[in-house]
Design a protein around this motif. Structure first.
Motif, PDB file in Angstrom:
ATOM      1  N   GLY A 151       0.771  -1.239   0.000  1.00 33.17           N
ATOM      2  CA  GLY A 151       0.000   0.000   0.000  1.00 33.17           C
ATOM      3  C   GLY A 151       0.799   1.285   0.000  1.00 33.17           C
ATOM      4  N   TYR A 152       2.093   1.226  -0.385  1.00 31.37           N
ATOM      5  CA  TYR A 152       2.872   2.452  -0.439  1.00 31.37           C
ATOM      6  C   TYR A 152       2.450   3.326  -1.614  1.00 31.37           C
ATOM      7  CZ  TYR A 152       6.096   0.459   2.983  1.00 31.37           C
ATOM      8  OH  TYR A 152       6.643  -0.078   4.129  1.00 31.37           O
ATOM      9  N   LYS A 153       2.683   4.611  -1.463  1.00 32.81           N
ATOM     10  CA  LYS A 153       2.442   5.559  -2.541  1.00 32.81           C
ATOM     11  C   LYS A 153       3.788   5.911  -3.184  1.00 32.81           C
ATOM     12  CE  LYS A 153      -1.642   7.625  -0.351  1.00 32.81           C
ATOM     13  NZ  LYS A 153      -1.693   6.711   0.795  1.00 32.81           N
ATOM     14  N   ILE A 154       3.714   6.490  -4.364  1.00 30.21           N
ATOM     15  CA  ILE A 154       4.932   6.872  -5.071  1.00 30.21           C
ATOM     16  C   ILE A 154       5.809   7.761  -4.200  1.00 30.21           C
ATOM     17  CG2 ILE A 154       5.846   8.194  -7.021  1.00 30.21           C
ATOM     18  CD1 ILE A 154       4.778   5.484  -7.835  1.00 30.21           C
ATOM     19  N   HIS A 155       5.201   8.692  -3.463  1.00 30.34           N
ATOM     20  CA  HIS A 155       5.969   9.614  -2.635  1.00 30.34           C
ATOM     21  C   HIS A 155       6.711   8.890  -1.517  1.00 30.34           C
ATOM     22  CE1 HIS A 155       2.256  11.571  -4.164  1.00 30.34           C
ATOM     23  NE2 HIS A 155       3.160  12.383  -4.681  1.00 30.34           N
ATOM     24  N   ASP A 156       6.105   7.837  -0.980  1.00 27.60           N
ATOM     25  CA  ASP A 156       6.774   7.051   0.056  1.00 27.60           C
ATOM     26  C   ASP A 156       8.084   6.482  -0.490  1.00 27.60           C
ATOM     27  OD1 ASP A 156       4.611   7.446   1.817  1.00 27.60           O
ATOM     28  OD2 ASP A 156       3.567   5.688   1.023  1.00 27.60           O
ATOM     29  N   LEU A 157       8.016   5.962  -1.704  1.00 22.93           N
ATOM     30  CA  LEU A 157       9.178   5.330  -2.317  1.00 22.93           C
ATOM     31  C   LEU A 157      10.223   6.362  -2.726  1.00 22.93           C
ATOM     32  CD1 LEU A 157       7.219   2.734  -4.485  1.00 22.93           C
ATOM     33  CD2 LEU A 157       8.227   2.405  -2.216  1.00 22.93           C
TER      34      LEU A 157
END
Length: 376
Positions: A151-157
């Motif tokens: 459930g990560y978002k692009i910004h998390d990565l």
């Protein structure tokens, strides 16, 4: 000729500007990427104005790392393919000399060779719709696991560097289960990442700093309830040594990782460095990864008698980057909102001044700011 939009710094005396620039094509050893999100550090404006003496070759597109999607790859690419999601590592090294390295779109390094490599081969960074990067700097992210399952978002990565940089130092210092490590100061972006990574590696962590509110944030990290102690520093080497030693149970720590900012060395050796070195047990190791530009004094005989090792670490190795990404994919290391890595704001290229204003306010853990060149 195809073109795209990019933020170009042409002079330290003028604001960074949004310009239309030629779009590069893939050549052997490279990939062309569509930038999805790139972190904007709190000190970005100091770089753009020359206040921080980073080596740049203007005019230049800045931006050190990002999460992007592959558009095109060079003819020698074997695994990397169009459409894949990748993390772009900013640490670029010469293929025929690993000692020659620099940071993409951020710092040309300390040698003429590294500066020439930036200037002539990999000049432009990630604050753009399109970036060209070396194949070996593009780490494939398992989108099905990271975004679909976890459930990560692009910004998390796109925030990987905050944890990856300290992980390189922690692993080299031998930090892991059954070891005690001091992180000081511990309330910044990279130092907070060191606490998060060290806990995920199974270590007992002593997080030290003067900001009590910042130290409290660290107590929400996974594993903190079991293996984290915080120490408020009072800028007195003797008192801070006693407090740190007490936090270790009186036995000292095996490792100490330092993320002092440039300002910490403005008035001589910071007292926290002296205190942390004093707290290391025999055979301990101190890892310097901060930004102090001045000299630091140490107790020569005291370190020698205890077999203390002092090392400095610039960024991380490629094997360490692969390991950290797998730790996240396997669930060993939790990033994103669950670790307090909150999003302060996302901004298009045309909103860079607003982004810089917000980024300057977010020097502690969380509240991260991202440049999003390709909205939607």
């Amino acid at each position: 000729m195809a073109t795209h939009k990019a933020l170009v710094l042409s002079s330290f005396d003028k604001p960074i500007s949004l310009e239309t620039v030629p779009t590069p094509t893939a050549t052997p050893g490279s990939a062309i990427l569509r930038v999805l999100a790139a972190g904007l550090p709190a000190y970005a404006r100091d770089i753009f104005t020359g206040k921080l003496p980073y080596v740049l070759t203007l005019p230049q597109v800045l931006g050190p790392s990002c999460v992007a999607r592959v558009i095109e790859v060079g003819p020698d690419a074997i695994v990397l393919k169009p459409g894949q999601l990748v993390f772009v590592d900013p640490t670029i090294a010469a293929r025929d000399d690993s000692d020659c390295n620099f940071l993409l779109g951020l710092h040309g390094g300390v040698t003429e060779e590294s500066q020439r490599l930036m200037r002539e081969s990999w000049r432009d960074g990630c604050y753009a719709e399109i970036v060209k990067a070396p194949l070996e700097n593009c780490y494939i992210l398992d989108e099905e696991v990271l975004i679909g399952k976890l459930g990560y978002k692009i910004h998390d990565l796109a925030n990987l560097s905050c944890v990856l940089v300290p992980f390189g130092g922690l692993e080299e210092a031998g930090v892991g289960a059954g070891k005690t490590v001091i992180v000081a100061p511990a309330t910044g972006k990279f130092s907070g990442g060191a606490v998060l990574a060290a806990l995920a590696m199974g270590a007992k962590v002593i997080a030290a700093g003067r900001n009590e509110q910042g130290l409290e944030k660290l107590k929400t990290f996974p594993g903190a309830a079991e293996r984290l102690l915080t120490v408020k520093l009072v800028s007195d080497a003797v008192k801070d040594t006693a407090a740190l030693l007490a936090a270790t149970g009186g036995k000292g720590a095996q490792a100490y990782i330092d993320f002092s900012p440039p300002a910490a060395g403005a008035h001589g050796t910071p007292t926290h460095i002296t205190a942390c070195l004093n707290t290391l047990k025999r055979g301990g190791i101190a890892m310097f990864m901060g930004g102090i530009y001045s000299n630091v004094e140490v107790n020569y005989i005291g370190l020698m008698m205890r077999n203390i090792t002092i090392k400095a670490k610039f960024m991380y190795e490629r094997a360490q980057a692969k390991t950290l990404i797998k730790m996240i994919e396997f669930g060993n290391l939790r990033i994103g909102e669950g670790s307090g890595m909150t999003i302060g704001g996302t901004f298009g290229l045309e909103e860079i001044e607003k982004a810089l204003d917000l980024a300057e306010k977010g020097k502690g853990w969380g509240g991260d700011v991202f440049v999003v060149p390709n909205r939607g």
